[in-house]
Design a protein around this motif. Structure first.
Motif, PDB file in Angstrom:
ATOM      1  N   THR A  29       0.818  -1.219   0.000  1.00 61.48           N
ATOM      2  CA  THR A  29       0.000   0.000   0.000  1.00 61.48           C
ATOM      3  C   THR A  29       0.848   1.265   0.000  1.00 61.48           C
ATOM      4  O   THR A  29       0.435   2.290  -0.561  1.00 61.48           O
ATOM      5  CB  THR A  29      -0.952   0.004   1.208  1.00 61.48           C
ATOM      6  OG1 THR A  29      -0.200  -0.194   2.421  1.00 61.48           O
ATOM      7  CG2 THR A  29      -2.003  -1.081   1.085  1.00 61.48           C
ATOM      8  N   THR A  30       2.039   1.221   0.593  1.00 69.99           N
ATOM      9  CA  THR A  30       2.927   2.388   0.550  1.00 69.99           C
ATOM     10  C   THR A  30       3.368   2.660  -0.879  1.00 69.99           C
ATOM     11  O   THR A  30       3.346   3.806  -1.352  1.00 69.99           O
ATOM     12  CB  THR A  30       4.170   2.159   1.432  1.00 69.99           C
ATOM     13  OG1 THR A  30       3.769   1.880   2.767  1.00 69.99           O
ATOM     14  CG2 THR A  30       5.055   3.398   1.440  1.00 69.99           C
ATOM     15  N   THR A  31       3.764   1.610  -1.584  1.00 68.20           N
ATOM     16  CA  THR A  31       4.175   1.771  -2.982  1.00 68.20           C
ATOM     17  C   THR A  31       3.031   2.315  -3.834  1.00 68.20           C
ATOM     18  O   THR A  31       3.221   3.218  -4.661  1.00 68.20           O
ATOM     19  CB  THR A  31       4.664   0.425  -3.540  1.00 68.20           C
ATOM     20  OG1 THR A  31       5.766  -0.037  -2.745  1.00 68.20           O
ATOM     21  CG2 THR A  31       5.107   0.560  -4.985  1.00 68.20           C
ATOM     22  N   LEU A  32       1.839   1.786  -3.629  1.00 62.68           N
ATOM     23  CA  LEU A  32       0.690   2.234  -4.421  1.00 62.68           C
ATOM     24  C   LEU A  32       0.301   3.672  -4.078  1.00 62.68           C
ATOM     25  O   LEU A  32      -0.172   4.417  -4.953  1.00 62.68           O
ATOM     26  CB  LEU A  32      -0.504   1.305  -4.182  1.00 62.68           C
ATOM     27  CG  LEU A  32      -0.369  -0.119  -4.718  1.00 62.68           C
ATOM     28  CD1 LEU A  32      -1.553  -0.969  -4.275  1.00 62.68           C
ATOM     29  CD2 LEU A  32      -0.263  -0.107  -6.244  1.00 62.68           C
ATOM     30  N   ALA A  33       0.485   4.090  -2.826  1.00 61.30           N
ATOM     31  CA  ALA A  33       0.051   5.425  -2.397  1.00 61.30           C
ATOM     32  C   ALA A  33       0.704   6.529  -3.211  1.00 61.30           C
ATOM     33  O   ALA A  33       0.087   7.571  -3.477  1.00 61.30           O
ATOM     34  CB  ALA A  33       0.352   5.614  -0.907  1.00 61.30           C
ATOM     35  N   TYR A  34       1.974   6.326  -3.610  1.00 53.46           N
ATOM     36  CA  TYR A  34       2.684   7.359  -4.371  1.00 53.46           C
ATOM     37  C   TYR A  34       2.365   7.336  -5.860  1.00 53.46           C
ATOM     38  O   TYR A  34       2.792   8.230  -6.596  1.00 53.46           O
ATOM     39  CB  TYR A  34       4.196   7.200  -4.180  1.00 53.46           C
ATOM     40  CG  TYR A  34       4.650   7.467  -2.772  1.00 53.46           C
ATOM     41  CD1 TYR A  34       4.603   8.754  -2.238  1.00 53.46           C
ATOM     42  CD2 TYR A  34       5.111   6.436  -1.962  1.00 53.46           C
ATOM     43  CE1 TYR A  34       5.009   9.003  -0.942  1.00 53.46           C
ATOM     44  CE2 TYR A  34       5.522   6.676  -0.666  1.00 53.46           C
ATOM     45  CZ  TYR A  34       5.469   7.953  -0.160  1.00 53.46           C
ATOM     46  OH  TYR A  34       5.856   8.193   1.126  1.00 53.46           O
ATOM     47  N   SER A  35       1.652   6.311  -6.301  1.00 55.37           N
ATOM     48  CA  SER A  35       1.402   6.160  -7.734  1.00 55.37           C
ATOM     49  C   SER A  35       0.054   6.715  -8.181  1.00 55.37           C
ATOM     50  O   SER A  35      -0.198   6.811  -9.385  1.00 55.37           O
ATOM     51  CB  SER A  35       1.490   4.677  -8.114  1.00 55.37           C
ATOM     52  OG  SER A  35       0.431   3.939  -7.523  1.00 55.37           O
ATOM     53  N   PHE A  36      -0.820   7.084  -7.256  1.00 56.88           N
ATOM     54  CA  PHE A  36      -2.152   7.553  -7.647  1.00 56.88           C
ATOM     55  C   PHE A  36      -2.078   8.943  -8.271  1.00 56.88           C
ATOM     56  O   PHE A  36      -1.335   9.816  -7.806  1.00 56.88           O
ATOM     57  CB  PHE A  36      -3.092   7.574  -6.444  1.00 56.88           C
ATOM     58  CG  PHE A  36      -3.442   6.205  -5.930  1.00 56.88           C
ATOM     59  CD1 PHE A  36      -4.099   5.284  -6.733  1.00 56.88           C
ATOM     60  CD2 PHE A  36      -3.100   5.827  -4.641  1.00 56.88           C
ATOM     61  CE1 PHE A  36      -4.406   4.022  -6.264  1.00 56.88           C
ATOM     62  CE2 PHE A  36      -3.408   4.568  -4.161  1.00 56.88           C
ATOM     63  CZ  PHE A  36      -4.063   3.653  -4.972  1.00 56.88           C
ATOM     64  N   LYS A  37      -2.859   9.142  -9.298  1.00 59.46           N
ATOM     65  CA  LYS A  37      -2.898  10.432  -9.978  1.00 59.46           C
ATOM     66  C   LYS A  37      -3.512  11.492  -9.070  1.00 59.46           C
ATOM     67  O   LYS A  37      -4.497  11.247  -8.386  1.00 59.46           O
ATOM     68  CB  LYS A  37      -3.728  10.309 -11.270  1.00 59.46           C
ATOM     69  CG  LYS A  37      -3.716  11.552 -12.137  1.00 59.46           C
ATOM     70  CD  LYS A  37      -4.503  11.327 -13.416  1.00 59.46           C
ATOM     71  CE  LYS A  37      -4.486  12.575 -14.291  1.00 59.46           C
ATOM     72  NZ  LYS A  37      -5.248  12.379 -15.551  1.00 59.46           N
ATOM     73  N   GLY A  38      -2.919  12.686  -9.081  1.00 58.43           N
ATOM     74  CA  GLY A  38      -3.434  13.781  -8.272  1.00 58.43           C
ATOM     75  C   GLY A  38      -2.963  13.771  -6.834  1.00 58.43           C
ATOM     76  O   GLY A  38      -3.422  14.578  -6.026  1.00 58.43           O
ATOM     77  N   VAL A  39      -2.021  12.867  -6.483  1.00 61.90           N
ATOM     78  CA  VAL A  39      -1.507  12.775  -5.110  1.00 61.90           C
ATOM     79  C   VAL A  39       0.004  12.981  -5.163  1.00 61.90           C
ATOM     80  O   VAL A  39       0.721  12.173  -5.758  1.00 61.90           O
ATOM     81  CB  VAL A  39      -1.835  11.411  -4.474  1.00 61.90           C
ATOM     82  CG1 VAL A  39      -1.257  11.319  -3.074  1.00 61.90           C
ATOM     83  CG2 VAL A  39      -3.341  11.192  -4.445  1.00 61.90           C
ATOM     84  N   SER A  40       0.482  14.058  -4.557  1.00 63.73           N
ATOM     85  CA  SER A  40       1.913  14.337  -4.550  1.00 63.73           C
ATOM     86  C   SER A  40       2.609  13.503  -3.484  1.00 63.73           C
ATOM     87  O   SER A  40       1.964  12.853  -2.643  1.00 63.73           O
ATOM     88  CB  SER A  40       2.167  15.823  -4.272  1.00 63.73           C
ATOM     89  OG  SER A  40       1.858  16.115  -2.914  1.00 63.73           O
ATOM     90  N   ILE A  41       3.943  13.525  -3.494  1.00 60.24           N
ATOM     91  CA  ILE A  41       4.715  12.807  -2.479  1.00 60.24           C
ATOM     92  C   ILE A  41       4.360  13.318  -1.090  1.00 60.24           C
ATOM     93  O   ILE A  41       4.114  12.539  -0.162  1.00 60.24           O
ATOM     94  CB  ILE A  41       6.229  12.963  -2.740  1.00 60.24           C
ATOM     95  CG1 ILE A  41       6.627  12.255  -4.033  1.00 60.24           C
ATOM     96  CG2 ILE A  41       7.036  12.418  -1.574  1.00 60.24           C
ATOM     97  CD1 ILE A  41       8.087  12.439  -4.405  1.00 60.24           C
ATOM     98  N   ILE A  42       4.321  14.653  -0.942  1.00 62.27           N
ATOM     99  CA  ILE A  42       4.058  15.245   0.369  1.00 62.27           C
ATOM    100  C   ILE A  42       2.654  14.893   0.844  1.00 62.27           C
ATOM    101  O   ILE A  42       2.444  14.521   2.006  1.00 62.27           O
ATOM    102  CB  ILE A  42       4.229  16.779   0.317  1.00 62.27           C
ATOM    103  CG1 ILE A  42       5.634  17.141  -0.162  1.00 62.27           C
ATOM    104  CG2 ILE A  42       3.969  17.382   1.689  1.00 62.27           C
ATOM    105  CD1 ILE A  42       6.740  16.617   0.705  1.00 62.27           C
ATOM    106  N   PHE A  43       1.682  14.985  -0.063  1.00 56.86           N
ATOM    107  CA  PHE A  43       0.308  14.707   0.336  1.00 56.86           C
ATOM    108  C   PHE A  43       0.139  13.241   0.737  1.00 56.86           C
ATOM    109  O   PHE A  43      -0.539  12.927   1.711  1.00 56.86           O
ATOM    110  CB  PHE A  43      -0.640  15.061  -0.813  1.00 56.86           C
ATOM    111  CG  PHE A  43      -2.099  15.001  -0.440  1.00 56.86           C
ATOM    112  CD1 PHE A  43      -2.541  15.513   0.764  1.00 56.86           C
ATOM    113  CD2 PHE A  43      -3.028  14.426  -1.296  1.00 56.86           C
ATOM    114  CE1 PHE A  43      -3.881  15.470   1.116  1.00 56.86           C
ATOM    115  CE2 PHE A  43      -4.374  14.372  -0.959  1.00 56.86           C
ATOM    116  CZ  PHE A  43      -4.803  14.890   0.254  1.00 56.86           C
ATOM    117  N   ALA A  44       0.763  12.332  -0.010  1.00 57.45           N
ATOM    118  CA  ALA A  44       0.691  10.912   0.336  1.00 57.45           C
ATOM    119  C   ALA A  44       1.303  10.657   1.717  1.00 57.45           C
ATOM    120  O   ALA A  44       0.749   9.902   2.530  1.00 57.45           O
ATOM    121  CB  ALA A  44       1.406  10.078  -0.724  1.00 57.45           C
ATOM    122  N   LEU A  45       2.430  11.301   1.965  1.00 58.59           N
ATOM    123  CA  LEU A  45       3.072  11.147   3.279  1.00 58.59           C
ATOM    124  C   LEU A  45       2.189  11.691   4.397  1.00 58.59           C
ATOM    125  O   LEU A  45       2.085  11.090   5.475  1.00 58.59           O
ATOM    126  CB  LEU A  45       4.417  11.875   3.285  1.00 58.59           C
ATOM    127  CG  LEU A  45       5.614  11.084   2.758  1.00 58.59           C
ATOM    128  CD1 LEU A  45       6.810  12.004   2.556  1.00 58.59           C
ATOM    129  CD2 LEU A  45       5.972   9.958   3.710  1.00 58.59           C
TER     130      LEU A  45
END
Length: 394
Positions: free
Chosen positions: A104-120
């Motif tokens: 799920t961590t790997t997938l979290a950074y791959s979604f469109k419209g979600v930046s690195i900072i926002f995912a974190l």
């Protein structure tokens, strides 16, 4: 009277540094590949990328355990008269949760419209809240600087959330986040109950048993879903597995898995440190948030990705403040007083002049032929070591 006292080393700060070093390229590479920054705008689905990453991680971590000679720390049980390394129920559940967290961590950074900072921000907000709750359940003492670090970390998250305007969360991203938080909600209590002690052998044994479950699960579950092959997600997984030797995404995916193997080792031992969760979780969160900022700037300079906002940078300063509060600097007044008292009482002898005797000194009455200086750093360590109230020096 012999007294005992709690002593904490600086090892967790080295773990935090290692975690930061691996997390920076991990998060940046996922975002660069999945958003098309490395392929002239051609996006790669996180589910297509996942098979290469999980296979890489599942190979590297067992190899690390083998090189370190850590298999011997796992529990041994009798199975049909033979000694077999088997996890207990806590490490079994924790292994399932760790496999979920990795995917799920790997997938979290791959979604469109979600930046690195926002995912974190989304992932760390959930884990930060868990710290004091788990410590409360297990009746662990939470020290003031842990509360202060938690408060500053939450403040940094809140400031960054206020800056979020253009990001969007799909239903799939919300489900992924829920699976991630659930994984930690079950994994952290297992760690706290079983292996969050000063016994390093117990911590290593927990880590080994957890990986015995996590690594096979990490590969088998996506593999089974790929075999089923129904729906867009399962078909993406199938594509990722069937193109492991021909896809342009494979090498970046293998590198991402390698980086996660490194950060996964460091983060596990951060959480297994005997300090309270209210300390360890902010340490983990601050390190990853700093790495997210660094990764964002690298992508901006290298691949012309969007620039982090000034508000997000303000959050970084709060994170740095949190790290300083939790660092040994909060003991600075105590150390200063102890050094001053030791100097006044002439207990601190750092520099000694030592006479060097000739080889036949026992047969000759000749004086020392040379004198040299030794620096005794152990004297400083002895003075700075905190003494519990009422204890007498031996």
């Amino acid at each position: 009277m012999i007294t005992t006292k709690r002593e904490h080393t600086l090892g967790i700060w080295a773990l935090g540094l290692g975690y930061f070093i691996f997390y920076t390229p991990y998060s940046g590479l996922i975002k660069a590949v999945s958003s098309g920054l490395l392929s002239h705008g051609e996006r790669v689905s996180g589910f297509v990328l996942l098979p290469a990453t999980v296979i890489s991680t599942a190979l590297v971590i067992p190899l690390f355990i083998t090189v370190m000679g850590w298999w011997k720390y796992a529990r041994v049980r009798k199975v049909f008269g033979r000694d077999v390394h088997l996890p207990c129920r806590h490490t079994f559940l924790s292994g399932i949760c760790f496999a979920t967290i990795i995917a799920t961590t790997t997938l979290a950074y791959s979604f469109k419209g979600v930046s690195i900072i926002f995912a974190l921000l989304l992932m760390r907000a959930g884990t930060l809240i868990m710290g004091p709750l788990i410590d409360r359940v297990f009746q662990r003492r939470v020290r003031w600087f842990s509360w202060a670090g938690l408060a500053l970390s939450l403040a940094a998250l809140l400031i960054a959330f206020l800056d979020v305007r253009e990001y969007q969360l799909s239903v799939l991203a919300v489900v992924n986040l829920a699976a991630y938080v659930t994984g930690y909600a079950l994994r952290l209590p297992c760690m706290t109950w079983t292996a969050k002690t000063a016994d390093k052998r117990l911590s290593i044994g927990y880590f080994v048993e957890e990986q015995m479950v996590a690594m096979p699960t990490l590969v088998l579950v996506p593999g089974i879903l790929a075999l089923i092959g129904r729906g867009a997600i399962m078909n993406d997984l199938r594509f990722g597995f069937t193109h492991l030797f021909s896809g342009s995404f494979v090498l970046p995916g293998l590198a991402i898995g390698l980086f996660y193997a490194g950060l996964g080792i460091f983060t596990t031992f951060i959480f297994l440190d005997r300090r309270e969760n209210t300390f360890c979780i902010p340490m983990h969160s601050c390190s990853s948030l700093l790495s997210g900022i660094v990764a964002s700037y690298i992508l901006m300079w290298w691949l012309h990705a969007p620039r982090p906002s000034g508000v997000q940078i303000g959050g970084v300063f709060l994170i740095i403040a949190a790290l300083l509060v939790m660092s040994p600097l909060h003991h600075l007044p105590l150390y200063t007083r102890q050094l001053r008292e030791a100097i006044a009482e002439k207990r601190l002898v750092m520099v000694d002049f030592v006479g060097r005797q000739p080889a036949n000194a026992q047969l000759s009455d000749s004086p020392a032929t040379a004198r040299f200086i030794t620096v005794n750093f152990q004297a400083v360590r002895d003075v700075l070591r905190k003494q519990p109230r009422g204890s007498q020096p031996s």
